[in-house]
Scaffold this motif. Structure first.
Motif, short mmCIF file in Angstrom:
data_model
loop_
_atom_site.label_atom_id
_atom_site.label_comp_id
_atom_site.label_asym_id
_atom_site.label_seq_id
_atom_site.Cartn_x
_atom_site.Cartn_y
_atom_site.Cartn_z
N TYR A 138 33.23 31.29 31.43
CA TYR A 138 34.44 31.11 32.23
C TYR A 138 34.37 31.94 33.51
CZ TYR A 138 39.39 29.85 32.70
OH TYR A 138 40.59 29.32 33.12
N LEU A 139 33.83 33.16 33.42
CA LEU A 139 33.66 33.99 34.61
C LEU A 139 32.66 33.37 35.58
CD1 LEU A 139 33.69 37.55 33.00
CD2 LEU A 139 35.48 36.51 34.42
N GLU A 140 31.59 32.83 35.05
CA GLU A 140 30.59 32.16 35.90
C GLU A 140 31.20 30.92 36.54
OE1 GLU A 140 27.19 31.13 37.95
OE2 GLU A 140 27.66 33.04 36.98
N LYS B 40 33.30 31.99 39.40
CA LYS B 40 32.45 32.37 40.54
C LYS B 40 31.98 31.13 41.30
CE LYS B 40 27.86 34.02 41.29
NZ LYS B 40 26.64 34.20 40.55
N GLN B 41 31.50 30.14 40.56
CA GLN B 41 31.01 28.92 41.20
C GLN B 41 32.14 28.13 41.84
OE1 GLN B 41 28.12 26.53 39.09
NE2 GLN B 41 27.36 28.31 37.98
N PHE C 42 41.82 27.34 45.65
CA PHE C 42 40.73 27.51 44.68
C PHE C 42 40.26 28.95 44.60
CE2 PHE C 42 40.59 22.96 45.57
CZ PHE C 42 40.69 22.48 44.27
N ASN C 43 40.38 29.70 45.69
CA ASN C 43 40.07 31.13 45.64
C ASN C 43 41.07 31.84 44.73
OD1 ASN C 43 37.85 31.03 47.42
ND2 ASN C 43 39.24 31.02 49.16
N MET D 68 41.42 33.07 37.08
CA MET D 68 40.53 32.88 35.93
C MET D 68 39.91 34.21 35.51
SD MET D 68 38.73 29.31 37.17
CE MET D 68 37.57 29.13 35.80
N VAL D 69 39.50 35.00 36.49
CA VAL D 69 38.92 36.32 36.21
C VAL D 69 39.97 37.22 35.58
CG1 VAL D 69 37.92 38.39 37.25
CG2 VAL D 69 37.15 36.12 37.99
N THR D 70 41.17 37.21 36.13
CA THR D 70 42.26 38.03 35.59
C THR D 70 42.55 37.65 34.14
OG1 THR D 70 43.23 38.31 37.78
CG2 THR D 70 44.69 38.68 35.89
N TRP D 71 42.52 36.36 33.84
CA TRP D 71 42.77 35.89 32.48
C TRP D 71 41.74 36.47 31.51
CZ3 TRP D 71 46.37 33.97 29.52
CH2 TRP D 71 46.02 33.43 28.30
N ILE D 72 40.48 36.44 31.89
CA ILE D 72 39.43 36.97 31.01
C ILE D 72 39.57 38.48 30.86
CG2 ILE D 72 36.93 37.35 30.77
CD1 ILE D 72 37.92 34.50 30.04
N GLU D 73 39.88 39.17 31.95
CA GLU D 73 40.08 40.62 31.87
C GLU D 73 41.23 40.95 30.91
OE1 GLU D 73 40.66 41.59 35.98
OE2 GLU D 73 38.50 41.76 36.36
N ALA D 74 42.32 40.20 31.01
CA ALA D 74 43.46 40.43 30.11
C ALA D 74 43.08 40.10 28.68
CB ALA D 74 44.66 39.59 30.56
N TRP D 75 42.37 39.00 28.48
CA TRP D 75 41.94 38.61 27.14
C TRP D 75 41.10 39.71 26.51
CZ3 TRP D 75 42.84 35.05 23.51
CH2 TRP D 75 41.93 34.95 22.47
#
Length: 116
Positions: free
Chosen positions: A70-72, A75-76, A88-89, A95-102
């Protein structure tokens, strides 16, 4: 749609099956189609960029779990779709924030005195 496409790319990369098709439940609600069109108008044009993006995205082999994938993907998306629209930025950052929170809320339990 975005979340579904992300899920499909990640699951394909990790070798998980994904069933698609008609929904199991029918959802019907009263809404104003003109209000909806105004909210979703840009998405009609963005699909011309998003669909080829998701069809061609390749995740590296080093991505071995959903979070890394998801992080990759974020990035793409930022690199390839960010120039289409600043939305989209922001989406990639979210998306990054979501993974960090998860990861923060689902961190492995710390071992204390031999017990978890």
């Amino acid at each position: 749609m975005w979340a579904g496409w992300c899920t499909k790319v990640v699951c394909d990369h990790l070798g998980y099956g994904v069933k698609t098709g008609l929904p199991y439940l029918w959802h019907s609600k009263a809404s104003n189609p003109f209000v909806n069109l105004k909210k979703e108008y840009n998405g009609l044009f963005w699909q011309e960029e998003m669909i080829p993006f998701f069809q061609s995205v390749i995740l590296p082999k080093k991505c071995t779990n959903a979070q890394e994938c998801y992080l990759e993907l974020a990035k793409q998306a930022k690199e390839k779709l960010g120039p289409v629209d600043p939305y989209f930025n922001n989406l990639a950052d979210a998306m990054v924030t979501w993974i960090e929170a998860w990861e923060e809320f689902n961190a492995p339990a710390k071992v204390k005195n031999g017990t978890a």
